[in-house]
Enzyme design. Structure first.
Site, mmCIF file in Angstrom:
data_model
loop_
_atom_site.group_PDB
_atom_site.id
_atom_site.type_symbol
_atom_site.label_atom_id
_atom_site.label_comp_id
_atom_site.label_asym_id
_atom_site.label_seq_id
_atom_site.Cartn_x
_atom_site.Cartn_y
_atom_site.Cartn_z
ATOM 1 N N CYS A 1 20.080 1.271 -30.196
ATOM 2 C CA CYS A 1 20.237 0.956 -29.004
ATOM 3 C C CYS A 1 18.877 0.395 -28.757
ATOM 4 O O CYS A 1 18.138 0.462 -30.075
ATOM 5 C CB CYS A 1 19.895 2.476 -28.225
ATOM 6 S SG CYS A 1 19.177 2.299 -26.835
ATOM 7 N N CYS B 1 13.326 8.908 -30.161
ATOM 8 C CA CYS B 1 15.195 9.073 -30.080
ATOM 9 C C CYS B 1 15.564 8.574 -31.499
ATOM 10 O O CYS B 1 15.121 7.239 -32.419
ATOM 11 C CB CYS B 1 15.512 8.023 -29.804
ATOM 12 S SG CYS B 1 17.149 8.093 -28.811
ATOM 13 N N CYS C 1 27.580 16.223 -18.595
ATOM 14 C CA CYS C 1 26.676 14.712 -18.577
ATOM 15 C C CYS C 1 26.558 14.122 -19.533
ATOM 16 O O CYS C 1 27.299 14.725 -21.035
ATOM 17 C CB CYS C 1 25.689 15.693 -18.461
ATOM 18 S SG CYS C 1 24.510 16.975 -17.790
ATOM 19 N N CYS D 1 27.181 13.765 -13.887
ATOM 20 C CA CYS D 1 25.994 13.351 -14.432
ATOM 21 C C CYS D 1 26.006 12.008 -15.431
ATOM 22 O O CYS D 1 26.562 12.392 -16.391
ATOM 23 C CB CYS D 1 25.076 14.612 -15.235
ATOM 24 S SG CYS D 1 23.557 13.351 -15.657
ATOM 25 N N CYS E 1 18.470 13.168 -11.611
ATOM 26 C CA CYS E 1 17.792 14.584 -12.915
ATOM 27 C C CYS E 1 16.263 13.286 -13.730
ATOM 28 O O CYS E 1 16.622 12.663 -13.844
ATOM 29 C CB CYS E 1 18.676 14.458 -13.824
ATOM 30 S SG CYS E 1 19.107 14.975 -15.067
HETATM 31 N N1 SAM Z 1 19.927 5.172 -23.309
HETATM 32 C C1 SAM Z 1 19.089 5.754 -21.918
HETATM 33 C C2 SAM Z 1 17.886 6.589 -21.734
HETATM 34 O O1 SAM Z 1 17.248 6.541 -22.833
HETATM 35 O O2 SAM Z 1 17.062 6.460 -20.669
HETATM 36 C C3 SAM Z 1 19.974 7.321 -21.716
HETATM 37 C C4 SAM Z 1 20.541 8.734 -23.204
HETATM 38 S S1 SAM Z 1 18.889 8.718 -23.854
HETATM 39 C C5 SAM Z 1 19.075 9.408 -25.260
HETATM 40 C C6 SAM Z 1 18.281 10.522 -22.475
HETATM 41 C C7 SAM Z 1 17.015 10.627 -22.599
HETATM 42 O O3 SAM Z 1 17.528 11.998 -24.206
HETATM 43 C C8 SAM Z 1 15.909 10.525 -23.052
HETATM 44 O O4 SAM Z 1 15.053 9.651 -21.578
HETATM 45 C C9 SAM Z 1 15.175 11.436 -23.758
HETATM 46 O O5 SAM Z 1 13.883 11.836 -22.744
HETATM 47 C C10 SAM Z 1 16.163 13.009 -24.312
HETATM 48 N N2 SAM Z 1 15.338 12.326 -26.119
HETATM 49 C C11 SAM Z 1 16.222 11.288 -26.805
HETATM 50 N N3 SAM Z 1 15.835 11.648 -28.510
HETATM 51 C C12 SAM Z 1 15.006 12.937 -27.986
HETATM 52 C C13 SAM Z 1 14.619 13.977 -29.355
HETATM 53 N N4 SAM Z 1 14.944 13.717 -30.236
HETATM 54 N N5 SAM Z 1 14.260 15.317 -27.880
HETATM 55 C C14 SAM Z 1 14.226 15.888 -27.265
HETATM 56 N N6 SAM Z 1 14.056 14.831 -26.270
HETATM 57 C C15 SAM Z 1 15.187 13.672 -26.797
HETATM 58 FE FE1 SF4 Z 2 17.802 4.339 -26.530
HETATM 59 FE FE2 SF4 Z 2 17.136 6.966 -27.252
HETATM 60 FE FE3 SF4 Z 2 15.857 5.326 -26.032
HETATM 61 FE FE4 SF4 Z 2 17.981 6.069 -24.310
HETATM 62 S S1 SF4 Z 2 15.884 7.600 -25.804
HETATM 63 S S2 SF4 Z 2 16.733 3.721 -24.567
HETATM 64 S S3 SF4 Z 2 19.244 5.906 -26.282
HETATM 65 S S4 SF4 Z 2 16.399 4.989 -28.039
#
Ligand code: SAM
Ligand code: SF4
Ligand code: DTB
Length: 332
Positions: A54, A61, A98, A129, A189
């Protein structure tokens, strides 16, 4: 039915956080009982449809290309695989499926495939979702037309703490996408993550931002950071579990009609903390062995926990296809 407020001040939210723990839980649980069956939990299942690489730099993340997490990248998965996973999740008792993609925003090549996935999930009689990053108006309209029920787009933390965690987008970008989602008639959500090195005021401000949106998000996921090796937050200080419980309770009081999801982080949480979260008003979880890329609480541990707490899964609220009743592993 409790009235919904959209004019919270940060001091009012802080005052709720500062209530004696027992007083706060009593108020939150009373509120919960007024609007929901306190013994019922909604189950969602999660699948990563495009993993890693990403361009965003979210510090929590593992899927960010900016960090060094040990992760196998995967292109957009095939529609058939998605439908098979959704069916398996439904057979285990999930009512919502989801799908998450590691994108800043969807591209023109992959977006029509996601629409096909949504139509496929809907044909199974499940709520659907997706979380795909930022969207434009044409995309929100297309998602609505494909039958999408919910769009997940988290605020994650307060506007003040945001730039310490993410530099490739602004807090306002999130609000802009959420407005388009709402305008298209898709349920929202939206929640956040605790344990990002935020302070007390950041947590209060996050909840204030969520509750002061033009309508409360229909689902409010409260994630506990899953600390992943190779991400900037891998060594973030762990928060006191009672702060997490307080956050669920304050969210329940502020957003009385929303589903509050005890989201990521359950794997590292003991059963007693989870039980307190349910008492405080959490009424939704992710069920299944995996979140997007990290492990979730084991399914057999979840079933045992439900049994010990006399909790039961919420039945699907949408009409089922005529293929006959589904045996729920969770209700067995
Ligand atoms: N890339 C898109 C975004 O960020 O909107 C969708 C996927 S992203 C992985 C979805 C959500 O996962 C993020 O907004 C964050 O709240 C949650 N998330 C990601 N990494 C995480 C982590 N290590 N621990 C807890 N929540 C996490
Ligand atoms: Fe990308 Fe992870 Fe951020 Fe979603 S949460 S925008 S997957 S880096
Ligand atoms: C949300 O608030 N939490 C989920 C879902 N929405 C998409 C994601 C949690 C991801 C946890 C880290 C991972 O497994 O990669």
């Amino acid at each position: 039915m409790t009235q919904c407020r959209h004019d919270w001040t940060v001091d009012e939210v802080q005052a709720l956080y500062d209530l004696p723990f027992m007083e706060l839980l009593y108020r939150a649980h009373s509120q919960h009982r007024e609007n929901f069956d306190p013994n019922q939990i909604q189950f969602s299942s999660l699948m990563s449809i495009k993993t890693g690489g990403c361009p965003e730099d979210c510090g929590y993340c593992p899927q960010s290309a900016h960090h060094g997490a040990d992760l196998e990248k995967e292109r957009l998965v095939e529609v058939e695989r998605v439908i098979a996973e959704a069916q398996a999740a439904k057979d285990r008792g999930a009512t919502r499926f989801c799908m998450g993609a590691a994108w800043k925003n969807p591209n023109d090549r992959d977006f029509p495939v996601v629409l096909e996935m949504i139509r496929g999930v809907k044909s199974l009689g499940m709520e659907c979702c997706v979380t795909l990053g930022s969207l434009d108006e044409q995309q929100t309209r297309a998602l609505k037309d494909a039958g999408l029920d919910y769009y997940n787009h988290n605020l994650d933390t307060s506007p003040e703490h945001y730039e310490n965690i993410i530099t490739t987008r602004k807090f306002q970008d999130r609000l802009d996408t959420l407005e388009k989602v709402r305008d298209a008639g898709i349920s929202v959500c939206c929640g956040g993550i605790l344990g990002l090195g935020e302070g007390e005021k950041d947590r209060a401000t996050l909840l204030m931002e969520l509750a002061n949106m033009p309508s409360h998000p229909d689902s409010v996921p409260i994630n506990l950071l899953v600390r992943v090796k190779g991400t900037p937050l891998e060594h973030a200080e762990q928060i006191d579990p009672f702060i997490f419980v307080r956050t669920i309770a304050v969210a329940r009081i502020m957003m009385p009609h929303s589903y509050v999801r005890l989201s990521a982080g359950r794997e590292s949480m003991d059963d007693a903390t989870q039980a307190l979260c349910f008492f405080a008003g959490a009424n939704s979880v992710f069920f299944g062995e995996k979140l997007l890329t990290t492990p979730n609480a084991q399914a057999d541990r979840d079933m045992e926990l439900l049994r010990r707490l006399d909790l039961h899964p919420q039945e699907s609220q949408i009409e089922q296809p005529v293929s006959g009743p589904v045996e729920h592993a969770l209700s067995a």
